[in-house]
Design a protein around this motif. Structure first.
Motif, PDB file in Angstrom:
ATOM      1  N   VAL A 184       0.812  -1.184  -0.089  1.00  0.00           N
ATOM      2  CA  VAL A 184      -0.045   0.084   0.046  1.00  0.00           C
ATOM      3  C   VAL A 184       0.701   1.114  -0.196  1.00  0.00           C
ATOM      4  CG1 VAL A 184      -2.090  -1.015   1.132  1.00  0.00           C
ATOM      5  CG2 VAL A 184      -0.264  -0.090   2.448  1.00  0.00           C
ATOM      6  N   THR A 185       2.091   1.041  -0.453  1.00  0.00           N
ATOM      7  CA  THR A 185       3.149   2.266  -0.377  1.00  0.00           C
ATOM      8  C   THR A 185       2.563   3.500  -1.180  1.00  0.00           C
ATOM      9  OG1 THR A 185       4.615   0.392  -0.445  1.00  0.00           O
ATOM     10  CG2 THR A 185       5.568   2.831  -0.624  1.00  0.00           C
ATOM     11  N   MET A 186       1.938   3.005  -2.397  1.00  0.00           N
ATOM     12  CA  MET A 186       1.496   4.249  -3.318  1.00  0.00           C
ATOM     13  C   MET A 186       0.315   4.773  -2.519  1.00  0.00           C
ATOM     14  SD  MET A 186       3.405   4.876  -5.726  1.00  0.00           S
ATOM     15  CE  MET A 186       2.503   6.200  -6.134  1.00  0.00           C
ATOM     16  N   ALA A 235      -7.207  10.726 -13.401  1.00  0.00           N
ATOM     17  CA  ALA A 235      -7.511  10.321 -11.899  1.00  0.00           C
ATOM     18  C   ALA A 235      -6.984   9.040 -11.748  1.00  0.00           C
ATOM     19  CB  ALA A 235      -9.093  10.674 -11.591  1.00  0.00           C
ATOM     20  N   CYS A 236      -7.199   8.035 -12.764  1.00  0.00           N
ATOM     21  CA  CYS A 236      -7.068   6.838 -12.503  1.00  0.00           C
ATOM     22  C   CYS A 236      -5.323   6.593 -12.534  1.00  0.00           C
ATOM     23  CB  CYS A 236      -7.321   5.962 -13.775  1.00  0.00           C
ATOM     24  SG  CYS A 236      -9.235   5.651 -13.648  1.00  0.00           S
ATOM     25  N   VAL A 237      -4.817   7.253 -13.515  1.00  0.00           N
ATOM     26  CA  VAL A 237      -3.320   7.250 -13.494  1.00  0.00           C
ATOM     27  C   VAL A 237      -2.766   7.689 -12.146  1.00  0.00           C
ATOM     28  CG1 VAL A 237      -1.174   8.117 -14.739  1.00  0.00           C
ATOM     29  CG2 VAL A 237      -3.072   7.464 -16.127  1.00  0.00           C
ATOM     30  N   ILE A 238      -3.325   8.782 -11.718  1.00  0.00           N
ATOM     31  CA  ILE A 238      -2.644   9.345 -10.504  1.00  0.00           C
ATOM     32  C   ILE A 238      -2.804   8.381  -9.251  1.00  0.00           C
ATOM     33  CG2 ILE A 238      -2.976  11.203  -8.786  1.00  0.00           C
ATOM     34  CD1 ILE A 238      -3.504  13.052 -11.157  1.00  0.00           C
ATOM     35  N   GLY A 239      -3.984   7.606  -9.488  1.00  0.00           N
ATOM     36  CA  GLY A 239      -4.617   6.630  -8.488  1.00  0.00           C
ATOM     37  C   GLY A 239      -3.581   5.571  -8.652  1.00  0.00           C
ATOM     38  N   GLY A 240      -2.651   5.314  -9.446  1.00  0.00           N
ATOM     39  CA  GLY A 240      -1.745   4.267  -9.480  1.00  0.00           C
ATOM     40  C   GLY A 240      -2.151   3.112 -10.718  1.00  0.00           C
ATOM     41  N   GLN A 249      -9.515   2.147  -4.566  1.00  0.00           N
ATOM     42  CA  GLN A 249      -9.064   3.047  -3.452  1.00  0.00           C
ATOM     43  C   GLN A 249      -8.189   3.942  -4.195  1.00  0.00           C
ATOM     44  OE1 GLN A 249      -9.203  -0.227  -3.085  1.00  0.00           O
ATOM     45  NE2 GLN A 249      -8.119  -1.227  -1.367  1.00  0.00           N
ATOM     46  N   GLY A 250      -7.287   3.645  -4.799  1.00  0.00           N
ATOM     47  CA  GLY A 250      -6.388   4.375  -5.481  1.00  0.00           C
ATOM     48  C   GLY A 250      -6.934   5.599  -6.437  1.00  0.00           C
ATOM     49  N   THR A 251      -8.043   4.956  -6.844  1.00  0.00           N
ATOM     50  CA  THR A 251      -8.748   6.047  -7.938  1.00  0.00           C
ATOM     51  C   THR A 251      -9.282   6.976  -7.098  1.00  0.00           C
ATOM     52  OG1 THR A 251      -9.064   4.208  -9.388  1.00  0.00           O
ATOM     53  CG2 THR A 251     -10.402   5.923  -9.665  1.00  0.00           C
ATOM     54  N   VAL A 252     -10.057   6.491  -5.823  1.00  0.00           N
ATOM     55  CA  VAL A 252     -10.631   7.649  -5.131  1.00  0.00           C
ATOM     56  C   VAL A 252      -9.529   8.778  -4.752  1.00  0.00           C
ATOM     57  CG1 VAL A 252     -11.638   8.027  -2.703  1.00  0.00           C
ATOM     58  CG2 VAL A 252     -12.381   5.899  -4.066  1.00  0.00           C
ATOM     59  N   MET A 253      -8.247   8.286  -4.408  1.00  0.00           N
ATOM     60  CA  MET A 253      -7.327   9.007  -3.891  1.00  0.00           C
ATOM     61  C   MET A 253      -6.842  10.097  -5.237  1.00  0.00           C
ATOM     62  SD  MET A 253      -6.390   9.066  -0.814  1.00  0.00           S
ATOM     63  CE  MET A 253      -6.493   7.979   0.317  1.00  0.00           C
ATOM     64  N   GLY A 254      -6.904   9.287  -6.504  1.00  0.00           N
ATOM     65  CA  GLY A 254      -6.648  10.110  -7.756  1.00  0.00           C
ATOM     66  C   GLY A 254      -7.628  11.066  -7.754  1.00  0.00           C
ATOM     67  N   GLY A 304      -0.513  18.557 -15.531  1.00  0.00           N
ATOM     68  CA  GLY A 304       0.491  17.767 -16.396  1.00  0.00           C
ATOM     69  C   GLY A 304       1.666  17.431 -15.604  1.00  0.00           C
ATOM     70  N   MET A 305       2.172  18.380 -14.886  1.00  0.00           N
ATOM     71  CA  MET A 305       3.432  17.775 -14.117  1.00  0.00           C
ATOM     72  C   MET A 305       3.240  16.755 -13.113  1.00  0.00           C
ATOM     73  SD  MET A 305       5.239  21.472 -13.395  1.00  0.00           S
ATOM     74  CE  MET A 305       5.256  21.514 -11.806  1.00  0.00           C
ATOM     75  N   ILE A 306       2.011  16.926 -12.452  1.00  0.00           N
ATOM     76  CA  ILE A 306       1.652  15.767 -11.323  1.00  0.00           C
ATOM     77  C   ILE A 306       1.491  14.600 -11.954  1.00  0.00           C
ATOM     78  CG2 ILE A 306       0.003  15.131  -9.781  1.00  0.00           C
ATOM     79  CD1 ILE A 306      -0.352  17.999  -8.870  1.00  0.00           C
ATOM     80  N   ILE A 307       1.030  14.474 -13.253  1.00  0.00           N
ATOM     81  CA  ILE A 307       0.453  13.298 -13.877  1.00  0.00           C
ATOM     82  C   ILE A 307       2.025  12.482 -14.200  1.00  0.00           C
ATOM     83  CG2 ILE A 307      -0.272  12.032 -16.005  1.00  0.00           C
ATOM     84  CD1 ILE A 307      -2.564  14.361 -15.773  1.00  0.00           C
ATOM     85  N   ILE A 308       2.776  13.307 -14.871  1.00  0.00           N
ATOM     86  CA  ILE A 308       4.289  12.702 -14.837  1.00  0.00           C
ATOM     87  C   ILE A 308       4.929  12.326 -13.721  1.00  0.00           C
ATOM     88  CG2 ILE A 308       6.570  13.393 -16.082  1.00  0.00           C
ATOM     89  CD1 ILE A 308       5.069  15.044 -18.220  1.00  0.00           C
ATOM     90  N   ALA A 309       4.863  12.874 -12.911  1.00  0.00           N
ATOM     91  CA  ALA A 309       5.616  12.692 -11.718  1.00  0.00           C
ATOM     92  C   ALA A 309       4.983  11.261 -11.081  1.00  0.00           C
ATOM     93  CB  ALA A 309       5.419  13.746 -10.581  1.00  0.00           C
ATOM     94  N   VAL A 310       3.803  11.003 -11.119  1.00  0.00           N
ATOM     95  CA  VAL A 310       3.160  10.100 -10.429  1.00  0.00           C
ATOM     96  C   VAL A 310       3.513   8.809 -11.371  1.00  0.00           C
ATOM     97  CG1 VAL A 310       0.964   8.973 -10.297  1.00  0.00           C
ATOM     98  CG2 VAL A 310       1.247  11.285  -9.361  1.00  0.00           C
TER      99      VAL A 310
END
Lengths: 337, 326
Positions: free
Chosen positions: A31-33, A273-278, A289-294, A320-326
């Motif tokens: 659950v690190t991410m 949102a999905c990508v940010i959520g892992g 859960q990840g998607t909720v976070m995204g 854009g920056m956040i997506i690339i970072a994630v």
């Protein structure tokens, strides 16, 4: 032929929470991410309050925040299913528009009761998903191309149906769903939350749900296990269509005036949102859960930047920056895993 | 462990960049709040979209507001009405004193007006009036009237009639464009000797969009006498398409907005002959003036139609450098 079970239960570790080689594990799941995402949300919220002169932590703003994330939330949930099975659904923005305008048109032009119109909007959403899913599953067409075509096809049909906006502001029963608030929580957000719970249960506790993840992971293995890959893929697009249909109705009800352009480019926020959520666009990886976070990260970020009066262009740059970072973070952790 | 360090580095970098961006852009946008003049008044300006004309409108409102010592916060919903509603809701959370909405091509956004009404915050619409009438005041042009003036001018230039091509901006529900075209069509139909050919392609309000639409019309019609585009940008595209086809002398061009390049083209005496003066600076400044009267409790008109004179070679000199973008 040997049968392979695609979804093997991981044996429970001896300790419930462990930290190994820089990974946080709870009940054997990495659950690190999620933990990092959670920290990002908390950090955003903490810097948000002083930056917005205390406006962020007000009941009114929280109600806004919840309402604002509803449609993106629903679209992201549906998108997660499609992504898990190795696809992508670019048509959801157009489905939002279609469901919204059909629901409004059915009420205003055809005189249907509001609940029938809403149902019609959701059913048409499911039908669009069924068509996309069938083309992808049975005809083995690339999901990107199929749903790109469906995106323009459905948008075109919206304009064929109505070139002008349809107003529902004079019909209180139509606008009630989108504006009603109970104890500071919008009804629409509650519905979204229920969808997320159902989605999580379906994905983790039902054979069809589990096979969705397996399809994205290794299609051949699933096939060898005797599970219908086609059925699984079609199901994900139908779920995405239903979520987009519900999202469209919520939006229509909230706005009270439905433009044919409604929902345009919303699919991109859902994918983000999905990508940010892992979720991994290659399929097989991603959680509710990840998607909720995204969804939360995107919503809090938009709200914060908007309250802070940051130029909208900077908001795009940041997103854009956040997506690339994630994605960078995920690719690192996956290589390691 | 090595990867963890890298992860940490990425996280910290992103965090710093994000924070830096926040602070940087925050600084440029907020400071007037500390001026002693009229510190208390804050205004939110919600824009459905930005682009040549609407950016001009945003700038006009921000400048006029700041001249009065107000803090003006402007947002951009990028053509998404749901986002515009969010922007208005955020203004309400921030406790702004008044909200100015530039609704661009949308005929109505009831949720935005209802939210402001429920919060008791006055709303002034600039340029675009909404079907819902629960706004406090509106300041804008009469697009149909502007179109009709252009139409009447065309009739005076072509007393024997001819083929008139119309290039629309789109999307189909855009009532600004619909009204402009309606005005032109009304005048041409009244003359009775015009063949009106509306381009089926939308020009998207841009020069390249207007050019593509015109190329198709040039291919379809061997004789065109006049072109009306719903704005100047598209008319420039049409003019360029005719030049490429070697048919510049066959026709003349008209538009609306009163863009500076259009005014200069009219002054040059070429085939760009008329535009409607739709001045975002005038509308934006008047919107702020009306808001000031509302906030001061002074009498004001709910409906404020701004004068939109036609610009031709007769009067173009007086509008030199008075138009929209350069």
């Amino acid at each position: 032929m040997c049968k392979i079970n695609p979804v093997e239960k991981t044996p429970l570790p001896t300790r419930f929470v462990t930290i190994q080689r820089g990974r946080l594990e709870v009940a054997g799941n990495d659950v690190t991410m999620h933990f990092i995402q959670f920290l990002v949300v908390i950090a955003l919220a903490l810097i948000a309050n002083p930056l917005t002169n205390g406006v962020f932590f007000t009941a009114n703003n929280f109600t806004n925040l919840m309402r604002q994330m509803t449609t993106t939330g629903l679209l992201s949930l549906g998108m997660l299913f499609v992504i898990l099975a190795g696809g992508v659904d670019l048509s959801v923005g157009s489905i939002v528009g279609f469901s919204a305008i059909i629901a409004a048109g059915a009420t205003v032009n055809w005189g249907f009761p509001v609940w029938v119109s809403f149902l019609l909007g959701i059913v048409t959403g499911a039908c669009w998903g069924l068509i996309s899913g069938s083309l992808v599953a049975w005809f083995k067409l690339a999901p990107f191309v199929v749903t790109l075509a469906m995106m323009t096809f459905i948008r075109g049909l919206i304009y064929v149906y109505s070139e002008i906006a349809i107003s529902t502001r004079a019909i209180p029963s139509f606008t009630a769903l989108g504006s009603a608030v109970v104890f500071g929580i919008p009804i629409s957000t509650m519905i979204m939350a229920i969808f997320f719970v159902i989605g999580a249960v379906f994905l983790n506790r039902t054979p069809l749900g589990r096979s969705t993840i397996a399809i994205g992971g290794n299609r051949e293995t699933v096939r060898l296990a005797g599970i219908s890959v086609e059925k699984g893929i079609i199901t994900t697009y139908v779920i995405s269509g239903i979520c987009a249909g519900v999202g469209g109705i919520m939006l229509a009800s909230r706005l009270g005036n439905i433009q044919p352009s409604l929902g345009g480019s919303h699919e991109l926020d859902a994918i983000a949102a999905c990508v940010i959520g892992g979720a991994n666009l290659a399929g097989g990886k991603g959680t509710v859960q990840g998607t909720v976070m995204g969804v939360l990260i995107l919503a809090v970020m938009n709200n914060l930047l908007s309250l802070r009066n940051v130029e909208p262009y900077w908001q795009w740059v940041l997103k854009g920056m956040i997506i690339i970072a994630v994605v960078l973070l995920h690719s690192r952790s996956q290589k390691r895993g | 462990m090595k990867m963890n360090v890298r992860k940490l580095v990425i996280l910290v970098t992103v965090g710093l960049l994000a924070l830096g961006t926040l602070i940087m852009s925050g600084c440029t946008a907020e400071e007037p709040a500390s001026t002693p003049a009229d510190k208390s008044i804050t205004i939110g300006m919600a824009n459905l979209a930005l682009g040549d004309y609407f950016t001009g409108m945003r700038n006009a409102v921000v400048t006029a507001g700041e001249d009065l010592g107000w803090t003006v916060t402007a947002t951009n919903a990028d053509g998404d009405d749901a986002k515009l509603v969010e922007d208005v809701e955020n203004f309400i959370s921030q406790g702004v004193d008044g909200i100015i909405i530039s609704g661009a091509w949308f005929n109505d956004i009831p949720a935005a007006l209802n939210a402001a009404e429920a919060a008791g915050i006055p709303v002034v619409l600039v340029d675009r009036m909404f079907d819902s009438q629960n706004f406090t005041a509106w300041v804008g042009p009469d697009n149909e009237f502007m179109g009709e003036q252009i139409g009447k001018y065309i009739v005076t230039q072509l007393p024997d009639g001819g083929t008139a091509v119309i290039i629309r901006g789109g999307p189909p529900e855009n009532t600004i464009g619909i009204n402009r075209t309606r005005g032109v069509t009304k005048a041409l139909e009244a003359a009775g000797n015009f063949k009106i050919e509306v381009s089926p392609d939308f020009g998207g309000w841009s020069t390249d969009g207007g050019k593509i639409a015109m190329e198709n019309m040039l291919a379809r019609f061997s004789k065109i006498d006049v072109v009306f585009s719903e704005n100047d940008s598209m008319s420039f595209g049409a003019q360029s398409a005719a030049a490429d086809a070697g048919r510049s002398d066959e026709m003349f061009f008209t538009g609306i907005d009163g863009a500076n390049p259009a005014i200069l083209a009219i002054l040059e005496g070429g085939n760009y002959k008329a535009t409607g003066h739709n001045d975002a600076n005038v509308i934006g400044a008047e919107g702020v003036a009306v808001m000031a009267r509302i906030l001061a409790g002074e009498p004001f008109n709910k409906i404020n139609v701004m004068d939109s004179p036609i610009i031709t070679i007769e009067n173009a000199e007086q509008f030199r450098n008075a138009g929209l973008w350069q």
